[in-house]
Motif scaffolding. Structure first.
Motif, PDB file in Angstrom:
ATOM      1  N   GLY A 171      13.276   6.490  -5.166  1.00 57.62           N
ATOM      2  CA  GLY A 171      13.858   6.170  -6.462  1.00 57.62           C
ATOM      3  C   GLY A 171      13.428   7.052  -7.610  1.00 57.62           C
ATOM      4  N   ASN A 172      13.077   8.322  -7.321  1.00 51.00           N
ATOM      5  CA  ASN A 172      12.650   9.249  -8.377  1.00 51.00           C
ATOM      6  C   ASN A 172      11.372   8.799  -9.081  1.00 51.00           C
ATOM      7  N   VAL A 173      10.545   8.036  -8.371  1.00 52.27           N
ATOM      8  CA  VAL A 173       9.260   7.584  -8.920  1.00 52.27           C
ATOM      9  C   VAL A 173       8.158   8.450  -8.322  1.00 52.27           C
ATOM     10  N   GLN A 174       7.397   9.123  -9.174  1.00 52.39           N
ATOM     11  CA  GLN A 174       6.403  10.113  -8.747  1.00 52.39           C
ATOM     12  C   GLN A 174       5.005   9.512  -8.772  1.00 52.39           C
ATOM     13  N   SER A 175       4.364   9.411  -7.594  1.00 54.32           N
ATOM     14  CA  SER A 175       3.027   8.821  -7.505  1.00 54.32           C
ATOM     15  C   SER A 175       1.919   9.791  -7.898  1.00 54.32           C
ATOM     16  N   TYR A 176       2.039  11.046  -7.456  1.00 51.72           N
ATOM     17  CA  TYR A 176       1.017  12.056  -7.722  1.00 51.72           C
ATOM     18  C   TYR A 176       1.649  13.245  -8.441  1.00 51.72           C
ATOM     19  N   SER A 177       0.841  13.929  -9.236  1.00 54.28           N
ATOM     20  CA  SER A 177       1.340  15.011 -10.082  1.00 54.28           C
ATOM     21  C   SER A 177       1.565  16.304  -9.304  1.00 54.28           C
ATOM     22  N   ASN A 178       2.594  17.031  -9.707  1.00 55.80           N
ATOM     23  CA  ASN A 178       2.833  18.409  -9.251  1.00 55.80           C
ATOM     24  C   ASN A 178       2.951  18.540  -7.735  1.00 55.80           C
ATOM     25  N   VAL A 179       3.609  17.573  -7.116  1.00 49.65           N
ATOM     26  CA  VAL A 179       3.823  17.644  -5.678  1.00 49.65           C
ATOM     27  C   VAL A 179       5.154  16.967  -5.360  1.00 49.65           C
TER      28      VAL A 179
END
Length: 269
Positions: A171-179
């Motif tokens: 769902g376009n939800v990002q858990s960790y940055s820059n990956v």
């Protein structure tokens, strides 16, 4: 070398070792990346498990299975040394990256221990070390945001695996940055191109603002074309931080092997 009846902890980078020597009767291999304290088990004769756990591998002391080999290393695109961030109890959420939102599990000085230097083994090097006559029955990854990167770095070697489990986001939800690790944007199109199909999805960890949102389990019961339609709909959602995680179970389209035991008894999605 691996010898029957001997439990070995590998401290060397596999690429420096060449082809591994397994017991003569071995016909299948399981690769488990990021098992924390609960590595995959063979669940059948003539099967060896390579469990790669960089942070707490030395704590898997209760395991007395001579066919499960604990390797103290992370997995990445290339073999190297790197710094991994220790997060949560027993380092179970450790990652090369940083979470996009603050929560108790990643902001608690009692359970977070800062950066640790770990050896990294290239995904392709793991496959190269497995004798070509052996079947890679199951590849299981739980890499805190780096599953997609590791799978892609394995290139054509990934096709040796008959079944794969990957942790992913939805769902376009990002858990960790820059990956990159979104199911619809990254894993699904790539895995289809590599001749794998999703068998099912299970929802996993969600931040409080995502508790009422269905995750990757939405793919269950859908055809490939229906999943493509679902992913087109997901692409319209705004990108945001947080966690809407889950696991996807994949099957190589031409496999004739039975499914593995996907999870051990103590695991959570």
């Amino acid at each position: 070398m691996f010898h029957k009846g001997t439990s070995i902890i590998l401290l060397l980078v596999i690429s420096a070792m060449g082809i591994l020597d397994f017991p003569a009767e071995t016909d299948r291999i399981i690769i488990n990346i990021g098992p924390n304290l609960n590595p995959a088990l063979p669940h059948r004769p003539n099967t060896e498990v390579l469990a790669l756990e960089p942070m707490v591998g030395c704590r898997i002391t209760g395991l007395r299975n001579p066919h499960v080999h604990i390797i103290h290393a992370a997995v990445g695109a290339n073999s190297s040394l790197a710094q991994m961030n220790w997060y949560h109890v027993n380092a179970e959420s450790s990652s090369f990256s940083h979470p996009t939102v603050r929560a108790n599990w990643n902001n608690n000085p009692k359970t977070n221990r800062g950066k640790k230097i770990v050896p990294v083994i290239g995904m392709s090097d793991i496959f190269k070390a497995i004798p070509p006559e052996l079947e890679v029955w199951y590849l299981k990854t739980d890499m805190q945001g780096f599953d997609f990167q590791a799978i892609v770095s394995g290139g054509e070697y990934i096709k040796r695996a008959h079944y794969i489990l990957t942790e992913t986001w939805f769902g376009n939800v990002q858990s960790y940055s820059n990956v990159q690790n979104d199911f619809c944007k990254h894993l699904f199109p790539y895995m289809i191109s590599m001749n794998f199909i999703p068998i099912k999805g299970e929802d996993g960890y969600k931040t409080n603002d995502m508790l009422n949102r269905p995750g990757v389990k939405l793919i269950n019961g859908k055809s490939i074309d229906e999943i493509k339609t679902l992913c087109n709909e997901q692409a319209l959602l705004p990108e945001r931080t947080g966690s809407l995680e889950g696991d996807v179970f994949w099957k190589r389209v031409d496999t004739t092997l039975e499914e593995p035991v996907w999870r051990e008894a103590k695991e959570n999605p």
